[in-house]
Design a protein around this motif. Structure first.
Motif, PDB file in Angstrom:
ATOM      1  N   ARG A   1       0.820  -1.212   0.000  1.00 38.19           N
ATOM      2  CA  ARG A   1       0.000   0.000   0.000  1.00 38.19           C
ATOM      3  C   ARG A   1       0.853   1.259   0.000  1.00 38.19           C
ATOM      4  O   ARG A   1       1.927   1.302   0.590  1.00 38.19           O
ATOM      5  N   VAL A   2       0.330   2.276  -0.643  1.00 38.69           N
ATOM      6  CA  VAL A   2       0.989   3.574  -0.717  1.00 38.69           C
ATOM      7  C   VAL A   2       0.009   4.615  -0.180  1.00 38.69           C
ATOM      8  O   VAL A   2      -1.178   4.598  -0.513  1.00 38.69           O
ATOM      9  N   TYR A   3       0.536   5.499   0.640  1.00 40.97           N
ATOM     10  CA  TYR A   3      -0.261   6.577   1.227  1.00 40.97           C
ATOM     11  C   TYR A   3       0.291   7.898   0.719  1.00 40.97           C
ATOM     12  O   TYR A   3       1.428   8.258   1.003  1.00 40.97           O
ATOM     13  N   ARG A   4      -0.525   8.583  -0.050  1.00 41.35           N
ATOM     14  CA  ARG A   4      -0.140   9.911  -0.533  1.00 41.35           C
ATOM     15  C   ARG A   4      -0.596  10.898   0.534  1.00 41.35           C
ATOM     16  O   ARG A   4      -1.798  10.990   0.831  1.00 41.35           O
ATOM     17  N   VAL A   5       0.357  11.605   1.131  1.00 46.45           N
ATOM     18  CA  VAL A   5       0.060  12.546   2.199  1.00 46.45           C
ATOM     19  C   VAL A   5       0.552  13.915   1.758  1.00 46.45           C
ATOM     20  O   VAL A   5       1.752  14.116   1.570  1.00 46.45           O
ATOM     21  N   ASP A   6      -0.389  14.821   1.579  1.00 43.43           N
ATOM     22  CA  ASP A   6      -0.074  16.188   1.182  1.00 43.43           C
ATOM     23  C   ASP A   6      -0.478  17.115   2.316  1.00 43.43           C
ATOM     24  O   ASP A   6      -1.631  17.101   2.749  1.00 43.43           O
ATOM     25  N   LYS A   7       0.477  17.915   2.788  1.00 42.09           N
ATOM     26  CA  LYS A   7       0.221  18.855   3.881  1.00 42.09           C
ATOM     27  C   LYS A   7       0.338  20.269   3.318  1.00 42.09           C
ATOM     28  O   LYS A   7       1.254  20.548   2.539  1.00 42.09           O
ATOM     29  N   PHE A   8      -0.574  21.135   3.723  1.00 41.85           N
ATOM     30  CA  PHE A   8      -0.617  22.481   3.168  1.00 41.85           C
ATOM     31  C   PHE A   8      -0.777  23.537   4.248  1.00 41.85           C
ATOM     32  O   PHE A   8      -1.494  23.333   5.230  1.00 41.85           O
TER      33      PHE A   8
ATOM     34  N   VAL B   1     -10.183  24.237  -1.193  1.00 42.79           N
ATOM     35  CA  VAL B   1     -11.018  23.071  -0.889  1.00 42.79           C
ATOM     36  C   VAL B   1     -11.807  22.637  -2.123  1.00 42.79           C
ATOM     37  O   VAL B   1     -11.934  21.440  -2.395  1.00 42.79           O
ATOM     38  N   ASN B   2     -12.313  23.572  -2.888  1.00 44.50           N
ATOM     39  CA  ASN B   2     -13.047  23.221  -4.109  1.00 44.50           C
ATOM     40  C   ASN B   2     -12.166  22.463  -5.099  1.00 44.50           C
ATOM     41  O   ASN B   2     -12.616  21.491  -5.721  1.00 44.50           O
ATOM     42  N   LYS B   3     -10.920  22.886  -5.258  1.00 43.69           N
ATOM     43  CA  LYS B   3     -10.011  22.191  -6.178  1.00 43.69           C
ATOM     44  C   LYS B   3      -9.648  20.809  -5.633  1.00 43.69           C
ATOM     45  O   LYS B   3      -9.547  19.845  -6.395  1.00 43.69           O
ATOM     46  N   VAL B   4      -9.459  20.694  -4.327  1.00 40.09           N
ATOM     47  CA  VAL B   4      -9.169  19.385  -3.734  1.00 40.09           C
ATOM     48  C   VAL B   4     -10.345  18.445  -3.960  1.00 40.09           C
ATOM     49  O   VAL B   4     -10.170  17.292  -4.364  1.00 40.09           O
ATOM     50  N   LYS B   5     -11.560  18.923  -3.724  1.00 39.45           N
ATOM     51  CA  LYS B   5     -12.755  18.083  -3.927  1.00 39.45           C
ATOM     52  C   LYS B   5     -12.837  17.592  -5.366  1.00 39.45           C
ATOM     53  O   LYS B   5     -13.109  16.418  -5.620  1.00 39.45           O
ATOM     54  N   LEU B   6     -12.613  18.478  -6.309  1.00 39.78           N
ATOM     55  CA  LEU B   6     -12.660  18.122  -7.728  1.00 39.78           C
ATOM     56  C   LEU B   6     -11.626  17.044  -8.056  1.00 39.78           C
ATOM     57  O   LEU B   6     -11.931  16.054  -8.725  1.00 39.78           O
ATOM     58  N   THR B   7     -10.430  17.226  -7.558  1.00 40.81           N
ATOM     59  CA  THR B   7      -9.365  16.250  -7.800  1.00 40.81           C
ATOM     60  C   THR B   7      -9.691  14.905  -7.160  1.00 40.81           C
ATOM     61  O   THR B   7      -9.530  13.851  -7.780  1.00 40.81           O
ATOM     62  N   HIS B   8     -10.201  14.933  -5.936  1.00 40.79           N
ATOM     63  CA  HIS B   8     -10.493  13.678  -5.233  1.00 40.79           C
ATOM     64  C   HIS B   8     -11.682  12.938  -5.855  1.00 40.79           C
ATOM     65  O   HIS B   8     -11.736  11.706  -5.771  1.00 40.79           O
ATOM     66  N   GLU B   9     -12.587  13.663  -6.496  1.00 40.33           N
ATOM     67  CA  GLU B   9     -13.668  12.985  -7.226  1.00 40.33           C
ATOM     68  C   GLU B   9     -13.088  12.087  -8.316  1.00 40.33           C
ATOM     69  O   GLU B   9     -13.565  10.974  -8.541  1.00 40.33           O
TER      70      GLU B   9
ATOM     71  N   GLN C   1      -9.120   4.638  -0.053  1.00 37.92           N
ATOM     72  CA  GLN C   1      -9.836   5.635   0.743  1.00 37.92           C
ATOM     73  C   GLN C   1      -9.085   6.958   0.706  1.00 37.92           C
ATOM     74  O   GLN C   1      -7.912   6.998   0.347  1.00 37.92           O
ATOM     75  N   ASP C   2      -9.791   8.021   1.091  1.00 41.64           N
ATOM     76  CA  ASP C   2      -9.153   9.332   1.134  1.00 41.64           C
ATOM     77  C   ASP C   2      -9.727  10.171   2.255  1.00 41.64           C
ATOM     78  O   ASP C   2     -10.806   9.881   2.780  1.00 41.64           O
ATOM     79  N   PHE C   3      -8.961  11.196   2.619  1.00 45.42           N
ATOM     80  CA  PHE C   3      -9.359  12.112   3.679  1.00 45.42           C
ATOM     81  C   PHE C   3      -8.913  13.522   3.310  1.00 45.42           C
ATOM     82  O   PHE C   3      -7.838  13.701   2.743  1.00 45.42           O
ATOM     83  N   LEU C   4      -9.718  14.502   3.669  1.00 52.81           N
ATOM     84  CA  LEU C   4      -9.328  15.907   3.651  1.00 52.81           C
ATOM     85  C   LEU C   4      -9.491  16.370   5.087  1.00 52.81           C
ATOM     86  O   LEU C   4     -10.607  16.380   5.619  1.00 52.81           O
ATOM     87  N   LEU C   5      -8.388  16.712   5.730  1.00 55.16           N
ATOM     88  CA  LEU C   5      -8.388  17.062   7.140  1.00 55.16           C
ATOM     89  C   LEU C   5      -8.012  18.523   7.324  1.00 55.16           C
ATOM     90  O   LEU C   5      -7.067  19.016   6.694  1.00 55.16           O
ATOM     91  N   GLU C   6      -8.750  19.197   8.205  1.00 52.01           N
ATOM     92  CA  GLU C   6      -8.429  20.571   8.565  1.00 52.01           C
ATOM     93  C   GLU C   6      -7.994  20.592  10.021  1.00 52.01           C
ATOM     94  O   GLU C   6      -8.651  20.008  10.886  1.00 52.01           O
TER      95      GLU C   6
ATOM     96  N   PHE D   1      -4.064  22.099   6.538  1.00 48.01           N
ATOM     97  CA  PHE D   1      -4.831  21.120   5.766  1.00 48.01           C
ATOM     98  C   PHE D   1      -3.931  19.942   5.427  1.00 48.01           C
ATOM     99  O   PHE D   1      -2.755  20.113   5.102  1.00 48.01           O
ATOM    100  N   VAL D   2      -4.502  18.746   5.478  1.00 46.82           N
ATOM    101  CA  VAL D   2      -3.797  17.529   5.091  1.00 46.82           C
ATOM    102  C   VAL D   2      -4.749  16.704   4.241  1.00 46.82           C
ATOM    103  O   VAL D   2      -5.923  16.548   4.582  1.00 46.82           O
TER     104      VAL D   2
END
Length: 114
Positions: free
Chosen positions: A12-19, A30-38, A48-53, A63-64
């Motif tokens: 398994r690979v976990y892509r973790v992006d911190k901003f 957030v709108n661009k992240v939602k579009l990309t995650h769709e 699975q995926d998560f958008l964390l604030e 944001f992560v």
């Protein structure tokens, strides 16, 4: 959203992006992240995926995003799909980051058994 999967946990690979996202940029970011995650959620190997604030603590990143993939091969396929999406909507992530003053730390991780 978790899909059925049979892969070994060691692949398994976990892509973790911190901003660091300035307050005025939250909505657009957030709108661009939602579009990309769709798009990511529709890709083979997506688990699975998560958008964390951030809601507390001294950390600098507010944001992560985390996406779990069955293996690295699926990460590469997803990257191609995301690039195609961005091209189709004339979206340049580097321009967004520069324009909105967002700073990021982007990397892939693997799980360590202990």
């Amino acid at each position: 959203m978790v899909q059925n999967h049979t892969s070994d946990l060691s692949t398994r690979v976990y892509r973790v992006d911190k901003f660091i996202v300035p307050q005025p940029a939250f909505e657009e970011f957030v709108n661009k992240v939602k579009l990309t995650h769709e798009v990511l959620r529709k890709q083979p190997g997506f688990l699975q995926d998560f958008l964390l604030e951030q809601t507390g603590g001294p950390g600098e990143f507010n944001f992560v995003t985390i996406v779990e993939w069955e293996s690295q091969e699926f990460v590469e396929q997803a990257r191609t799909a995301v690039m195609a999406l961005h091209k189709s909507i004339n979206f340049n992530p580097a321009e967004l980051v520069d324009r909105l003053g967002i700073k990021g730390d982007i990397a892939n991780y693997k799980q360590i058994r202990y």
